[in-house]
Design a protein around this motif. Structure first.
Motif, PDB file in Angstrom:
ATOM      1  N   ILE A   1       0.885  -1.174   0.000  1.00 34.51           N
ATOM      2  CA  ILE A   1       0.000   0.000   0.000  1.00 34.51           C
ATOM      3  C   ILE A   1       0.919   1.219   0.000  1.00 34.51           C
ATOM      4  O   ILE A   1       1.745   1.382   0.908  1.00 34.51           O
ATOM      5  CB  ILE A   1      -0.924   0.014   1.234  1.00 34.51           C
ATOM      6  N   TYR A   2       0.814   2.029  -1.039  1.00 33.86           N
ATOM      7  CA  TYR A   2       1.651   3.220  -1.144  1.00 33.86           C
ATOM      8  C   TYR A   2       0.800   4.456  -0.816  1.00 33.86           C
ATOM      9  O   TYR A   2      -0.311   4.600  -1.341  1.00 33.86           O
ATOM     10  CB  TYR A   2       2.254   3.354  -2.556  1.00 33.86           C
ATOM     11  N   ILE A   3       1.354   5.325   0.035  1.00 38.77           N
ATOM     12  CA  ILE A   3       0.648   6.563   0.409  1.00 38.77           C
ATOM     13  C   ILE A   3       1.348   7.727  -0.293  1.00 38.77           C
ATOM     14  O   ILE A   3       2.551   7.930  -0.098  1.00 38.77           O
ATOM     15  CB  ILE A   3       0.716   6.788   1.944  1.00 38.77           C
ATOM     16  N   THR A   4       0.588   8.504  -1.085  1.00 37.11           N
ATOM     17  CA  THR A   4       1.230   9.545  -1.899  1.00 37.11           C
ATOM     18  C   THR A   4       1.699  10.741  -1.078  1.00 37.11           C
ATOM     19  O   THR A   4       2.661  11.405  -1.454  1.00 37.11           O
ATOM     20  CB  THR A   4       0.287  10.079  -3.000  1.00 37.11           C
ATOM     21  N   HIS A   5       0.973  11.054   0.016  1.00 33.62           N
ATOM     22  CA  HIS A   5       1.369  12.199   0.848  1.00 33.62           C
ATOM     23  C   HIS A   5       0.700  12.073   2.210  1.00 33.62           C
ATOM     24  O   HIS A   5      -0.234  11.299   2.384  1.00 33.62           O
ATOM     25  CB  HIS A   5       1.035  13.529   0.166  1.00 33.62           C
ATOM     26  N   GLY A   6       1.205  12.866   3.164  1.00 34.51           N
ATOM     27  CA  GLY A   6       0.819  12.649   4.559  1.00 34.51           C
ATOM     28  C   GLY A   6      -0.431  13.365   5.032  1.00 34.51           C
ATOM     29  O   GLY A   6      -0.580  13.607   6.230  1.00 34.51           O
ATOM     30  N   HIS A   7      -1.343  13.718   4.134  1.00 34.42           N
ATOM     31  CA  HIS A   7      -2.617  14.294   4.586  1.00 34.42           C
ATOM     32  C   HIS A   7      -3.525  13.168   5.063  1.00 34.42           C
ATOM     33  O   HIS A   7      -3.693  12.160   4.384  1.00 34.42           O
ATOM     34  CB  HIS A   7      -3.300  15.073   3.444  1.00 34.42           C
ATOM     35  N   LEU A   8      -4.143  13.433   6.239  1.00 34.23           N
ATOM     36  CA  LEU A   8      -4.953  12.422   6.918  1.00 34.23           C
ATOM     37  C   LEU A   8      -6.008  11.779   6.004  1.00 34.23           C
ATOM     38  O   LEU A   8      -6.260  10.578   6.090  1.00 34.23           O
ATOM     39  CB  LEU A   8      -5.644  13.121   8.097  1.00 34.23           C
ATOM     40  N   ASP A   9      -6.634  12.593   5.148  1.00 28.81           N
ATOM     41  CA  ASP A   9      -7.717  12.030   4.310  1.00 28.81           C
ATOM     42  C   ASP A   9      -7.210  10.926   3.389  1.00 28.81           C
ATOM     43  O   ASP A   9      -7.977  10.073   2.962  1.00 28.81           O
ATOM     44  CB  ASP A   9      -8.440  13.135   3.510  1.00 28.81           C
ATOM     45  N   HIS A  10      -5.895  10.910   3.115  1.00 31.37           N
ATOM     46  CA  HIS A  10      -5.368   9.899   2.196  1.00 31.37           C
ATOM     47  C   HIS A  10      -4.818   8.663   2.901  1.00 31.37           C
ATOM     48  O   HIS A  10      -4.480   7.686   2.241  1.00 31.37           O
ATOM     49  CB  HIS A  10      -4.292  10.511   1.294  1.00 31.37           C
ATOM     50  N   PHE A  11      -4.690   8.710   4.248  1.00 37.49           N
ATOM     51  CA  PHE A  11      -4.108   7.521   4.889  1.00 37.49           C
ATOM     52  C   PHE A  11      -4.821   7.045   6.150  1.00 37.49           C
ATOM     53  O   PHE A  11      -4.474   5.992   6.672  1.00 37.49           O
ATOM     54  CB  PHE A  11      -2.610   7.727   5.176  1.00 37.49           C
ATOM     55  N   SER A  12      -5.844   7.780   6.636  1.00 30.99           N
ATOM     56  CA  SER A  12      -6.442   7.332   7.909  1.00 30.99           C
ATOM     57  C   SER A  12      -7.190   6.005   7.759  1.00 30.99           C
ATOM     58  O   SER A  12      -7.446   5.327   8.749  1.00 30.99           O
ATOM     59  CB  SER A  12      -7.322   8.423   8.528  1.00 30.99           C
ATOM     60  N   GLY A  13      -7.514   5.598   6.534  1.00 21.54           N
ATOM     61  CA  GLY A  13      -8.138   4.287   6.319  1.00 21.54           C
ATOM     62  C   GLY A  13      -7.143   3.130   6.337  1.00 21.54           C
ATOM     63  O   GLY A  13      -7.534   1.960   6.213  1.00 21.54           O
ATOM     64  N   LEU A  14      -5.855   3.443   6.516  1.00 23.10           N
ATOM     65  CA  LEU A  14      -4.815   2.408   6.383  1.00 23.10           C
ATOM     66  C   LEU A  14      -5.006   1.216   7.337  1.00 23.10           C
ATOM     67  O   LEU A  14      -4.851   0.066   6.926  1.00 23.10           O
ATOM     68  CB  LEU A  14      -3.432   3.043   6.584  1.00 23.10           C
ATOM     69  N   GLY A  15      -5.347   1.514   8.603  1.00 25.08           N
ATOM     70  CA  GLY A  15      -5.502   0.432   9.585  1.00 25.08           C
ATOM     71  C   GLY A  15      -6.550  -0.590   9.157  1.00 25.08           C
ATOM     72  O   GLY A  15      -6.366  -1.805   9.323  1.00 25.08           O
ATOM     73  N   VAL A  16      -7.652  -0.092   8.573  1.00 24.21           N
ATOM     74  CA  VAL A  16      -8.728  -0.988   8.108  1.00 24.21           C
ATOM     75  C   VAL A  16      -8.190  -1.908   7.002  1.00 24.21           C
ATOM     76  O   VAL A  16      -8.426  -3.120   7.007  1.00 24.21           O
ATOM     77  CB  VAL A  16      -9.927  -0.156   7.571  1.00 24.21           C
ATOM     78  N   LEU A  17      -7.433  -1.328   6.076  1.00 20.88           N
ATOM     79  CA  LEU A  17      -6.873  -2.126   4.973  1.00 20.88           C
ATOM     80  C   LEU A  17      -5.883  -3.162   5.498  1.00 20.88           C
ATOM     81  O   LEU A  17      -5.884  -4.318   5.063  1.00 20.88           O
ATOM     82  CB  LEU A  17      -6.193  -1.203   3.958  1.00 20.88           C
ATOM     83  N   LEU A  18      -5.055  -2.763   6.458  1.00 18.99           N
ATOM     84  CA  LEU A  18      -4.023  -3.690   6.960  1.00 18.99           C
ATOM     85  C   LEU A  18      -4.640  -4.821   7.790  1.00 18.99           C
ATOM     86  O   LEU A  18      -4.094  -5.928   7.822  1.00 18.99           O
ATOM     87  CB  LEU A  18      -2.968  -2.944   7.773  1.00 18.99           C
ATOM     88  N   ARG A  19      -5.777  -4.557   8.439  1.00 15.49           N
ATOM     89  CA  ARG A  19      -6.448  -5.658   9.149  1.00 15.49           C
ATOM     90  C   ARG A  19      -6.983  -6.684   8.146  1.00 15.49           C
ATOM     91  O   ARG A  19      -6.953  -7.877   8.385  1.00 15.49           O
ATOM     92  CB  ARG A  19      -7.583  -5.126  10.041  1.00 15.49           C
ATOM     93  N   ARG A  20      -7.443  -6.215   7.004  1.00 19.69           N
ATOM     94  CA  ARG A  20      -7.959  -7.126   5.971  1.00 19.69           C
ATOM     95  C   ARG A  20      -6.826  -7.777   5.180  1.00 19.69           C
ATOM     96  O   ARG A  20      -6.978  -8.904   4.679  1.00 19.69           O
ATOM     97  CB  ARG A  20      -8.871  -6.353   5.006  1.00 19.69           C
ATOM     98  N   TYR A  21      -5.723  -7.053   5.031  1.00 17.93           N
ATOM     99  CA  TYR A  21      -4.597  -7.559   4.223  1.00 17.93           C
ATOM    100  C   TYR A  21      -3.303  -7.466   5.035  1.00 17.93           C
ATOM    101  O   TYR A  21      -2.423  -6.644   4.737  1.00 17.93           O
ATOM    102  CB  TYR A  21      -4.485  -6.755   2.915  1.00 17.93           C
ATOM    103  N   PRO A  22      -3.181  -8.316   6.078  1.00 22.96           N
ATOM    104  CA  PRO A  22      -2.043  -8.175   6.989  1.00 22.96           C
ATOM    105  C   PRO A  22      -0.690  -8.454   6.326  1.00 22.96           C
ATOM    106  O   PRO A  22       0.354  -8.067   6.865  1.00 22.96           O
ATOM    107  CB  PRO A  22      -2.342  -9.201   8.097  1.00 22.96           C
ATOM    108  N   GLU A  23      -0.685  -9.096   5.170  1.00 26.81           N
ATOM    109  CA  GLU A  23       0.582  -9.382   4.484  1.00 26.81           C
ATOM    110  C   GLU A  23       1.116  -8.154   3.753  1.00 26.81           C
ATOM    111  O   GLU A  23       2.271  -8.119   3.333  1.00 26.81           O
ATOM    112  CB  GLU A  23       0.400 -10.512   3.452  1.00 26.81           C
ATOM    113  N   ALA A  24       0.272  -7.150   3.530  1.00 29.73           N
ATOM    114  CA  ALA A  24       0.706  -5.974   2.759  1.00 29.73           C
ATOM    115  C   ALA A  24       1.633  -5.108   3.604  1.00 29.73           C
ATOM    116  O   ALA A  24       1.469  -4.997   4.811  1.00 29.73           O
ATOM    117  CB  ALA A  24      -0.513  -5.168   2.329  1.00 29.73           C
ATOM    118  N   ARG A  25       2.630  -4.518   2.948  1.00 31.32           N
ATOM    119  CA  ARG A  25       3.457  -3.529   3.660  1.00 31.32           C
ATOM    120  C   ARG A  25       2.996  -2.146   3.202  1.00 31.32           C
ATOM    121  O   ARG A  25       2.715  -1.925   2.017  1.00 31.32           O
ATOM    122  CB  ARG A  25       4.943  -3.745   3.376  1.00 31.32           C
ATOM    123  N   ALA A  26       2.879  -1.243   4.174  1.00 32.67           N
ATOM    124  CA  ALA A  26       2.419   0.113   3.866  1.00 32.67           C
ATOM    125  C   ALA A  26       3.621   1.036   3.874  1.00 32.67           C
ATOM    126  O   ALA A  26       4.348   1.113   4.869  1.00 32.67           O
ATOM    127  CB  ALA A  26       1.399   0.571   4.893  1.00 32.67           C
TER     128      ALA A  26
END
Ligand SMILES: [Zn+2]
Length: 278
Positions: A77-102
């Motif tokens: 999972i690549y995050i383009t920039h550090g604004h909250l609206d673009h990455f605050s969903g990350l935890g939800v994605l990582l719980r579903r896809y624990p093998e992914a590196r963010a």
């Protein structure tokens, strides 16, 4: 056929504009809303890379379900920039896809850490919709990573709608995922910009135009807008118009009305994109 000879594919998820619940009066009577947002899946035969995991728990959950429809292993999972609206969903994605590196650039992680302080404000605007805790991406030092042998290139873009922004370029399929360097039929967040920052932002757009991409995905786009390189030129024009009208008008209200007269069909008519939220 070697691994890298198989072409990659791209699919774009758009989360619609969402109302912003706020106690403050609505400036200029305009409704308060957050621009619609995109998340991009780049996928090969077996594996996939997701760019920007969205904002709210509901959005990130819907995105995780949509990613599942592709039946690929989500590796990164690549995050383009550090604004909250673009990455605050990350935890939800990582719980579903624990093998992914963010991952994100060190500059993006630094901004993400700082912008994390905006979480209480986001909780006020989107009550009951923000995750309980924030998950940050890992700082990634290299300029490239790969998906099934294809190169994905990180482009440092400097200060555009926020600090330390980046875009992602995938040469093998002429794809640019612009992050917030690109807006597609959406009003842009220009509140933090100065003439110098807009000059840098336009240089960032020139960098993307020079790649002559077939597909260009904007960080924010009106649902249904095509992901073509036209949005590079439109964003440039928007920034130029904003700078010119800022000079030509004498009040915020005049500037607000002049920009909306020029771009009447763009998503999320609201004052805070131009003048900030405080
Ligand atoms: Zn954004």
């Amino acid at each position: 056929m070697s691994e890298s000879e198989r072409a990659l594919n791209v699919n774009v998820f758009t989360a619609p504009e969402k109302p912003l619940v706020a106690e403050r009066p609505r400036p200029f009577g305009a409704p308060m809303a957050w621009d619609p947002m995109t998340s991009t899946l780049i996928y090969g035969e077996y594996d996939a890379v997701l760019v920007d995991p969205l904002t709210t728990v509901t959005e990130a959950g819907a995105l995780a379900d949509w990613v599942a429809l592709h039946h690929r292993n989500l590796t990164t999972i690549y995050i383009t920039h550090g604004h909250l609206d673009h990455f605050s969903g990350l935890g939800v994605l990582l719980r579903r896809y624990p093998e992914a590196r963010a991952i994100a650039t060190p500059g993006s992680v630094e901004l993400a850490r700082a912008h994390g302080r905006a979480l209480p404000a986001f909780r006020k605007w989107f009550p009951g919709q923000m995750p309980a805790t924030l998950t940050l991406p890992e700082p990634y030092e290299d300029e490239t990573f790969t998906l099934e042998g294809h190169e994905l290139r990180i482009i440092e873009q400097g200060h555009t709608d926020g600090k330390n922004s980046t875009s992602l370029y995938v040469p093998s399929i002429d794809l640019v995922v612009g992050g917030d360097v690109l807006y597609n039929q959406c009003h842009a967040y220009v509140a933090e910009t100065t003439p110098e920052i807009r000059e840098n932002w336009i240089a960032a757009l020139d960098r993307l135009a020079a790649l002559n991409p077939k597909t260009a995905v904007a960080g924010h786009k009106k649902p249904g807008a095509p992901d073509t390189s036209e949005c590079i030129e439109t964003t440039r024009r928007y920034l130029t118009d904003f700078g010119r009208l800022q000079e030509e008008t004498s009040t915020d209200r005049e500037l607000f009305d002049a920009m909306h007269a020029l771009y009447p069909d763009f998503a999320a008519k609201q004052a805070w994109l131009m003048f900030g939220l405080s």
